[in-house]
Motif scaffolding. Structure first.
Motif, short mmCIF file in Angstrom:
data_model
loop_
_atom_site.label_atom_id
_atom_site.label_comp_id
_atom_site.label_asym_id
_atom_site.label_seq_id
_atom_site.Cartn_x
_atom_site.Cartn_y
_atom_site.Cartn_z
N ARG A 252 0.84 -1.20 0.00
CA ARG A 252 0.00 0.00 0.00
C ARG A 252 0.88 1.25 0.00
NH1 ARG A 252 -3.51 -1.28 3.97
NH2 ARG A 252 -2.09 -0.64 5.61
N ASP A 253 1.89 1.26 0.88
CA ASP A 253 2.78 2.43 0.95
C ASP A 253 3.54 2.63 -0.35
OD1 ASP A 253 1.90 2.78 3.48
OD2 ASP A 253 3.70 2.01 4.47
N ASN A 254 3.78 1.54 -1.06
CA ASN A 254 4.49 1.66 -2.34
C ASN A 254 3.58 2.05 -3.48
OD1 ASN A 254 6.89 0.98 -1.19
ND2 ASN A 254 6.75 -1.19 -1.68
N GLY A 255 2.33 2.32 -3.16
CA GLY A 255 1.43 2.83 -4.19
C GLY A 255 0.78 1.78 -5.06
N VAL A 256 0.80 0.51 -4.62
CA VAL A 256 0.10 -0.52 -5.39
C VAL A 256 -1.41 -0.28 -5.27
CG1 VAL A 256 -0.41 -2.99 -5.52
CG2 VAL A 256 1.94 -2.21 -5.15
N GLU A 257 -2.09 -0.31 -6.39
CA GLU A 257 -3.54 -0.12 -6.38
C GLU A 257 -4.22 -1.34 -5.79
OE1 GLU A 257 -5.82 2.36 -7.25
OE2 GLU A 257 -3.92 3.42 -7.00
N PRO A 258 -5.13 -1.15 -4.84
CA PRO A 258 -5.76 -2.31 -4.21
C PRO A 258 -6.46 -3.24 -5.21
CG PRO A 258 -6.84 -0.23 -3.54
CD PRO A 258 -5.57 0.12 -4.25
N VAL A 320 -11.22 7.01 -7.86
CA VAL A 320 -10.08 7.70 -7.24
C VAL A 320 -10.50 9.04 -6.62
CG1 VAL A 320 -8.32 6.63 -8.70
CG2 VAL A 320 -9.46 8.70 -9.49
N ALA A 321 -11.79 9.36 -6.71
CA ALA A 321 -12.26 10.69 -6.28
C ALA A 321 -11.84 11.02 -4.84
CB ALA A 321 -13.78 10.78 -6.43
N ASP A 322 -12.01 10.06 -3.95
CA ASP A 322 -11.67 10.34 -2.54
C ASP A 322 -10.20 10.72 -2.39
OD1 ASP A 322 -14.19 9.71 -1.96
OD2 ASP A 322 -13.76 7.78 -0.98
N ARG A 323 -9.38 9.97 -3.09
CA ARG A 323 -7.94 10.21 -2.95
C ARG A 323 -7.53 11.50 -3.65
NH1 ARG A 323 -5.32 4.64 -4.51
NH2 ARG A 323 -7.23 4.35 -5.73
N LEU A 324 -8.20 11.85 -4.76
CA LEU A 324 -7.90 13.13 -5.40
C LEU A 324 -8.33 14.27 -4.48
CD1 LEU A 324 -8.92 12.52 -9.14
CD2 LEU A 324 -6.64 12.41 -8.09
N ALA A 325 -9.48 14.09 -3.83
CA ALA A 325 -9.96 15.12 -2.91
C ALA A 325 -8.94 15.34 -1.79
CB ALA A 325 -11.32 14.73 -2.34
N ALA A 349 -0.07 8.43 -6.32
CA ALA A 349 0.57 9.50 -5.55
C ALA A 349 1.20 10.54 -6.47
CB ALA A 349 1.62 8.91 -4.62
N GLU A 350 1.59 10.11 -7.67
CA GLU A 350 2.21 11.06 -8.61
C GLU A 350 1.23 12.16 -9.01
OE1 GLU A 350 4.67 7.31 -10.50
OE2 GLU A 350 3.20 8.38 -11.72
N ALA A 351 -0.05 11.90 -8.86
CA ALA A 351 -1.05 12.90 -9.25
C ALA A 351 -0.90 14.17 -8.42
CB ALA A 351 -2.46 12.33 -9.08
#
Ligand code: GLU
Length: 439
Positions: A252-258, A320-325, A349-351
């Motif tokens: 998760r910390d490495n940014g793998v999409e669930p 991804v809306a929650d994470r973009l928010a 995370a790069e976003a």
């Protein structure tokens, strides 16, 4: 009614191997419209920790592997005591007094004589007087008396299985210090909760043989069993050596999409290919446990990272809306922002950097040989607000004014607006660039 369970011991963080077990059980339950139980196997008070229970829940939540019910073995000791009495009543358990050291010696002797290290049932030969005498100085441990016959089941992955009970030691159910072990607790729980399917790792095959006899001794029918192959690292090495890097928390910390992790693990080691899916439904629909093989399954974190990037790029903005928010992207900007930058990302995370660039602008990158060209180009920028045509209007105007074309035209302009050599399609990105253009 299908009832499956995931039964982790809260003694550490979940890793990809555990996920395989969790996921297969979850998929079986969900595909059948049944029930999925999270069972916390915390009979060992020394090694079980609440923080690991919390971590297990967090990992499953992150993956969207919801459970319908949660049970904890530590709340069910009375029930296990009852079951123990039932077995005692049927003479299917017996007290043993050997110390660990004595047992170890026995095993070594047997091995030295070329015999399998199976417990010799010496405790059954004790007279009552001997037993009473031993009891004065030692607490007994309790073993289950296996019936020496072939134990058979039709494994949903491995096909017909046969364990010769005579080749297995009578399993210890309760240790001398009174600690009840997983073997009995698990059978009692599976029976009481009406578990119909148990999927677990191939390291449990022998265990299953003994547990099937315990089910029978308690007068309940055993569930269906499936034992999946164990995971190895990319080079075939034992995964345990690399667990540090393969906990779900690390992934998760490495940014793998669930969702990518799920679609990867739901097919890895099966005859089906790993495909990008956009929701859990597709995973459930295509799942077929009989397609999994017996050979150890190689898990390659790099393949997973590639699959994760591919998955990310097709996720709809809602996913991804929650994470973009959380990154501060306002609701009304999310859809165009995602459409522009989503196809370009490896990790979500790069976003965040792209959003900062959109909102605040950035220092331009201007190569010395392009300084004059950029100077000439910037005054030709169309007035804001920029729309989907702005990039083509601007580049056309600059082309006419300077005569440049191709890479020599586009790259310095991209660099001037974004400070970078690569990135999203400029036509889609430009309308999102709200910050000032610096020069
Ligand atoms: N707590 C056991 C384990 O983690 C569960 C095994 C089972 O599924 O029965 O190995």
């Amino acid at each position: 009614m299908t009832v499956a369970r995931f039964a982790p011991s809260p003694t550490g963080l979940l890793h990809v191997g555990n996920l395989r077990t969790a996921l297969m059980n979850w998929l079986i339950a969900r595909k059948a419209g049944g029930t999925f139980i999270l069972r916390i196997d915390d009979t060992d008070p020394e090694r079980s920790e609440q923080r690991f229970v919390d971590a297990i829940r967090r990992d499953l939540d992150w993956l969207g592997l919801g459970w319908d019910r949660e049970e904890r073995q530590s709340t069910r000791f009375d029930r296990y005591a009852e079951a123990t009495e039932q077995l005692r009543g049927n003479s299917r358990v017996y007290d043993c007094f050997e110390t660990p050291l004595e047992l170890d010696l026995k095993r070594k002797k047997q091995l030295a004589m070329g015999r399998p290290p199976v417990y010799d049932r010496a405790a059954l030969m004790l007279t009552n007087a001997e037993r009473d005498h031993l009891r004065e100085t030692r607490n007994p441990h309790l073993r289950f008396l296996l019936e020496h016959q072939a134990i058979q089941w039709d494994d949903l992955i491995r096909g017909p299985q046969r364990v010769d009970a005579a080749s297995v030691s009578d399993p210890v159910l309760i240790k001398a210090d009174g600690q009840l072990l997983y073997t009995l607790a698990s059978v009692v729980d599976d029976a009481d909760f009406g578990i119909t399917h148990v999927v677990r790792g191939a390291d449990h095959v022998t265990n299953t043989g003994a547990q099937i006899q315990i089910f029978e001794a308690l007068g309940v029918s055993a569930p269906a069993f499936a034992h999946h192959s164990l995971l190895t690292g990319p080079g075939g090495e034992a995964l345990s050596k690399r667990l540090g890097t393969l906990s779900l928390a690390d992934l998760r910390d490495n940014g793998v999409e669930p969702l990518a992790l799920l679609s990867f693990m739901a097919r890895l080691g099966s005859g089906q290919s790993i495909e990008v899916v956009a929701d859990h439904g597709a995973l459930i629909e295509g799942f077929d446990i009989s397609t999994f093989g017996l050979a150890p399954t190689r898990f390659d974190p790099e393949e997973l990272a590639l699959h994760s990037a591919k998955t990310l790029r097709v996720l709809p903005v809602e996913a991804v809306a929650d994470r973009l928010a959380e990154m501060g992207v306002p609701t009304d900007a999310q859809a165009p922002f995602w459409a522009a930058i989503g196809p370009n990302l490896d990790r979500l995370a790069e976003a965040a950097d792209w959003w900062t660039l959109c909102r605040d602008g950035t220092a331009p990158f201007i190569a010395p040989e392009d300084a004059e060209f950029v100077n000439e180009a910037l005054p030709l920028l169309p007035p804001k607000p920029w729309g989907p045509e702005s990039w083509s209007e601007w580049t056309k105007a600059v082309k006419t004014a300077t005569g440049r074309k191709g890479r020599g035209l586009f790259l310095p302009l991209r660099r001037a607006l974004t400070g970078r050599d690569t990135g999203p399609d400029m036509a889609a990105l430009m309308p999102l660039l709200l910050g000032p253009v610096s020069r």
